[in-house]
Design a protein around this motif. Structure first.
Motif, PDB file in Angstrom:
ATOM      1  N   LEU A  10       0.821  -1.187  -0.045  1.00 13.69           N
ATOM      2  CA  LEU A  10       0.012  -0.116  -0.089  1.00 13.69           C
ATOM      3  C   LEU A  10       0.951   1.378  -0.010  1.00 13.69           C
ATOM      4  O   LEU A  10       1.926   1.227   0.583  1.00 13.69           O
ATOM      5  CB  LEU A  10      -0.957  -0.163   1.269  1.00 13.69           C
ATOM      6  CG  LEU A  10      -2.151  -1.024   1.268  1.00 13.69           C
ATOM      7  CD1 LEU A  10      -2.866  -1.226   2.484  1.00 13.69           C
ATOM      8  CD2 LEU A  10      -3.104  -0.427   0.184  1.00 13.69           C
ATOM      9  N   ILE A  14      -1.390   5.312   3.397  1.00 12.98           N
ATOM     10  CA  ILE A  14      -2.701   4.703   3.350  1.00 12.98           C
ATOM     11  C   ILE A  14      -2.606   3.837   4.517  1.00 12.98           C
ATOM     12  O   ILE A  14      -1.677   3.165   4.614  1.00 12.98           O
ATOM     13  CB  ILE A  14      -2.849   4.140   1.971  1.00 12.98           C
ATOM     14  CG1 ILE A  14      -3.081   5.155   1.201  1.00 12.98           C
ATOM     15  CG2 ILE A  14      -4.051   3.162   2.000  1.00 12.98           C
ATOM     16  CD1 ILE A  14      -3.515   4.659  -0.234  1.00 12.98           C
ATOM     17  N   LEU A  15      -3.727   3.613   5.347  1.00 14.12           N
ATOM     18  CA  LEU A  15      -3.795   3.010   6.582  1.00 14.12           C
ATOM     19  C   LEU A  15      -3.568   1.541   6.252  1.00 14.12           C
ATOM     20  O   LEU A  15      -4.521   0.893   5.395  1.00 14.12           O
ATOM     21  CB  LEU A  15      -4.702   3.103   7.310  1.00 14.12           C
ATOM     22  CG  LEU A  15      -5.039   2.384   8.620  1.00 14.12           C
ATOM     23  CD1 LEU A  15      -4.084   2.873   9.694  1.00 14.12           C
ATOM     24  CD2 LEU A  15      -6.252   2.675   9.243  1.00 14.12           C
ATOM     25  N   VAL A  17      -4.453  -1.839   7.342  1.00 15.25           N
ATOM     26  CA  VAL A  17      -5.094  -2.347   8.672  1.00 15.25           C
ATOM     27  C   VAL A  17      -4.647  -3.939   8.922  1.00 15.25           C
ATOM     28  O   VAL A  17      -4.482  -4.102  10.186  1.00 15.25           O
ATOM     29  CB  VAL A  17      -6.689  -2.321   8.570  1.00 15.25           C
ATOM     30  CG1 VAL A  17      -7.094  -1.111   8.838  1.00 15.25           C
ATOM     31  CG2 VAL A  17      -6.966  -2.705   7.322  1.00 15.25           C
ATOM     32  N   GLN A  18      -4.177  -4.502   7.930  1.00 11.04           N
ATOM     33  CA  GLN A  18      -3.472  -5.963   8.178  1.00 11.04           C
ATOM     34  C   GLN A  18      -2.214  -5.950   8.698  1.00 11.04           C
ATOM     35  O   GLN A  18      -1.779  -6.466   9.748  1.00 11.04           O
ATOM     36  CB  GLN A  18      -3.320  -6.674   7.088  1.00 11.04           C
ATOM     37  CG  GLN A  18      -4.745  -6.767   6.208  1.00 11.04           C
ATOM     38  CD  GLN A  18      -4.630  -8.006   5.012  1.00 11.04           C
ATOM     39  OE1 GLN A  18      -4.579  -9.213   5.234  1.00 11.04           O
ATOM     40  NE2 GLN A  18      -4.231  -7.288   3.996  1.00 11.04           N
ATOM     41  N   LYS A  41       1.558  -7.790  -1.480  1.00  9.87           N
ATOM     42  CA  LYS A  41       1.663  -9.056  -2.325  1.00  9.87           C
ATOM     43  C   LYS A  41       2.778  -9.281  -3.130  1.00  9.87           C
ATOM     44  O   LYS A  41       3.651  -8.382  -3.420  1.00  9.87           O
ATOM     45  CB  LYS A  41       0.654  -8.722  -3.545  1.00  9.87           C
ATOM     46  CG  LYS A  41      -0.748  -8.921  -3.194  1.00  9.87           C
ATOM     47  CD  LYS A  41      -1.671  -8.430  -4.249  1.00  9.87           C
ATOM     48  CE  LYS A  41      -2.926  -7.868  -3.578  1.00  9.87           C
ATOM     49  NZ  LYS A  41      -3.617  -6.873  -4.319  1.00  9.87           N
ATOM     50  N   LEU A  64      -2.585  -3.910 -14.803  1.00  7.94           N
ATOM     51  CA  LEU A  64      -3.321  -4.801 -13.934  1.00  7.94           C
ATOM     52  C   LEU A  64      -2.769  -5.159 -12.442  1.00  7.94           C
ATOM     53  O   LEU A  64      -3.679  -5.222 -11.760  1.00  7.94           O
ATOM     54  CB  LEU A  64      -3.445  -6.034 -14.935  1.00  7.94           C
ATOM     55  CG  LEU A  64      -4.053  -7.320 -14.442  1.00  7.94           C
ATOM     56  CD1 LEU A  64      -5.635  -7.428 -14.104  1.00  7.94           C
ATOM     57  CD2 LEU A  64      -3.559  -8.720 -15.209  1.00  7.94           C
ATOM     58  N   LEU A  65      -1.376  -5.374 -12.732  1.00  4.45           N
ATOM     59  CA  LEU A  65      -1.088  -5.853 -11.421  1.00  4.45           C
ATOM     60  C   LEU A  65      -1.080  -5.153 -10.064  1.00  4.45           C
ATOM     61  O   LEU A  65      -1.075  -5.599  -9.095  1.00  4.45           O
ATOM     62  CB  LEU A  65       0.542  -6.237 -11.557  1.00  4.45           C
ATOM     63  CG  LEU A  65       0.523  -7.487 -12.781  1.00  4.45           C
ATOM     64  CD1 LEU A  65       2.113  -7.739 -12.784  1.00  4.45           C
ATOM     65  CD2 LEU A  65       0.035  -8.670 -12.650  1.00  4.45           C
ATOM     66  N   THR A  66      -1.074  -3.904 -10.346  1.00  5.06           N
ATOM     67  CA  THR A  66      -1.302  -2.986  -9.167  1.00  5.06           C
ATOM     68  C   THR A  66      -2.405  -1.979  -9.273  1.00  5.06           C
ATOM     69  O   THR A  66      -2.778  -1.531 -10.451  1.00  5.06           O
ATOM     70  CB  THR A  66      -0.044  -2.335  -8.737  1.00  5.06           C
ATOM     71  OG1 THR A  66       0.105  -1.188  -9.714  1.00  5.06           O
ATOM     72  CG2 THR A  66       1.190  -2.958  -8.795  1.00  5.06           C
ATOM     73  N   ASN A  67      -3.006  -1.185  -8.292  1.00  2.00           N
ATOM     74  CA  ASN A  67      -3.937  -0.036  -8.710  1.00  2.00           C
ATOM     75  C   ASN A  67      -3.267   0.980  -8.261  1.00  2.00           C
ATOM     76  O   ASN A  67      -2.969   1.389  -6.880  1.00  2.00           O
ATOM     77  CB  ASN A  67      -5.076  -0.421  -7.743  1.00  2.00           C
ATOM     78  CG  ASN A  67      -6.063   0.399  -7.863  1.00  2.00           C
ATOM     79  OD1 ASN A  67      -5.728   1.928  -8.214  1.00  2.00           O
ATOM     80  ND2 ASN A  67      -7.416   0.589  -7.571  1.00  2.00           N
ATOM     81  N   VAL A  69      -3.769   4.019  -7.375  1.00  5.30           N
ATOM     82  CA  VAL A  69      -4.577   4.910  -6.583  1.00  5.30           C
ATOM     83  C   VAL A  69      -4.174   4.353  -5.118  1.00  5.30           C
ATOM     84  O   VAL A  69      -3.862   5.392  -4.270  1.00  5.30           O
ATOM     85  CB  VAL A  69      -6.063   4.616  -6.549  1.00  5.30           C
ATOM     86  CG1 VAL A  69      -6.857   5.640  -5.756  1.00  5.30           C
ATOM     87  CG2 VAL A  69      -6.410   4.955  -8.270  1.00  5.30           C
ATOM     88  N   ILE A  70      -3.827   2.999  -4.987  1.00  2.27           N
ATOM     89  CA  ILE A  70      -3.564   2.836  -3.503  1.00  2.27           C
ATOM     90  C   ILE A  70      -2.278   1.954  -3.282  1.00  2.27           C
ATOM     91  O   ILE A  70      -1.745   1.747  -2.177  1.00  2.27           O
ATOM     92  CB  ILE A  70      -4.571   1.971  -2.904  1.00  2.27           C
ATOM     93  CG1 ILE A  70      -4.907   1.026  -3.675  1.00  2.27           C
ATOM     94  CG2 ILE A  70      -6.120   2.782  -2.574  1.00  2.27           C
ATOM     95  CD1 ILE A  70      -5.958  -0.220  -3.413  1.00  2.27           C
TER      96      ILE A  70
END
Lengths: 78, 231
Positions: A10, A14-15, A17-18, A41, A64-67, A69-70
């Motif tokens: 992430l 960006i928090l 949480v895991q 990942k 594809l492999l990442t977004n 935005v985050i």
């Protein structure tokens, strides 16, 4: 055959949480010297050849492999 | 009015959505993800579920389905599109809506009925709601923690693109009222032109008294009335 290892996490700020939950769990097991845990990942790709490999990896990650935005990513080619 | 419910491998709310739309007087049909035509529908719905098993990221693979090209064209030309839950995630991944979804802050799958405040009732999806009306609609997801950067959030707020916000029983958008931790309590939003709507709650599960709420019907009926007013 080049092997590509891609690590996705992430983006900073960006928090995660895991990561936070695992950090707490480690703390409760007595591992108190851990500052931060990030969960991400891992993707492993095997290419047939190394033609334009950096360009291809970047394109795959953006498409594809990442977004973006985050997520951020790093990779290594072996 | 003709509505199409798109089925991806792993969709699981398509029958509920189909039934709800027919119940509300839509002429509804299914659209397969490998279809290359939208069958001349007036409203496209991307239903909830776990398209492609949520592999990689929710919606990340479904966005490359053949039908998505057609849906992008339809949306660009002003066609009405609603993405519910996983359908919302697909629209985000496809870039038809801004932002992204993170895991719920609690790291729990949440299945409960929530209070939603209508933030903009001038849209084709909300014209049958009062300004600030509270709707009771269920949510059912693990990744509904909406995120967008500061600039993106400002743009959403400035353009009144936030449609639904999670609120408490007093109608206040407190931090605790967003069960998934969504930024600015955002439960649903539209694109800039207001014809593509994504929401995490499941309006198709709130269309008949026997389901506990009929508030979801207002969102679908708004689209119907808006279309009939045009034609």
């Amino acid at each position: 055959m080049p092997k590509v290892k891609i690590y996705v996490t992430l983006r900073d700020g960006i928090l995660d949480v895991q990561g936070k939950m695992i950090h707490r769990a480690l703390g409760s097991l007595g591992y108190e010297n851990v500052d931060e845990v990030k969960v991400g990942k891992y993707l492993q790709l095997e290419f047939e050849d190394d033609a334009d490999i950096d360009q291809k990896i970047k394109k795959m990650c953006e498409q594809l492999l990442t977004n973006p935005v985050i997520e951020d990513y790093t990779y290594e080619v072996e | 009015m003709k509505a199409g419910v798109v089925i991806f491998p792993g969709s699981n709310c398509e029958t509920d959505t189909y039934d709800a739309l027919n119940y509300l007087g839509f002429n509804t049909e299914y659209i397969w993800h490998r279809d290359s035509s939208l069958h001349k529908v007036d409203l496209v719905i991307l239903p909830g579920g776990f398209s492609y098993g949520d592999y990689l990221r929710c919606g990340a693979v479904a966005r490359f389905s053949e039908i998505m090209e057609e849906i992008s064209r339809f949306a660009d030309s002003g066609g009405l599109v609603i993405g519910i839950c996983n359908g919302f995630q697909i629209l985000l991944e496809a870039g038809l809506l801004p932002g992204a979804m993170l895991h719920n802050k609690s790291l729990k799958f949440i299945c409960q009925t929530v209070n939603l405040r209508v933030e903009n009732n001038t849209l084709p999806f909300t014209n049958q709601c009062g300004a600030g009306e509270i709707l009771r609609i269920p949510i059912n997801h693990y990744e509904g923690n909406y995120f967008i950067d500061d600039e993106g959030l400002k743009e959403l707020e400035d353009n009144s693109q936030v449609v639904l916000r999670y609120v408490d029983e007093n109608g206040e958008a407190t931090a605790d009222a967003a069960p998934n931790g969504a930024l600015a309590n955002i439960a649903g939003l539209t694109n800039k032109s207001g014809n593509v709507f994504g929401l995490m709650p499941h309006p198709e599960r709130a269309v008949e008294e026997i389901l506990g709420s009929v508030d979801g019907a207002k969102l679908f009926l708004s689209a119907k009335i808006s279309k009939e007013a045009v034609s």
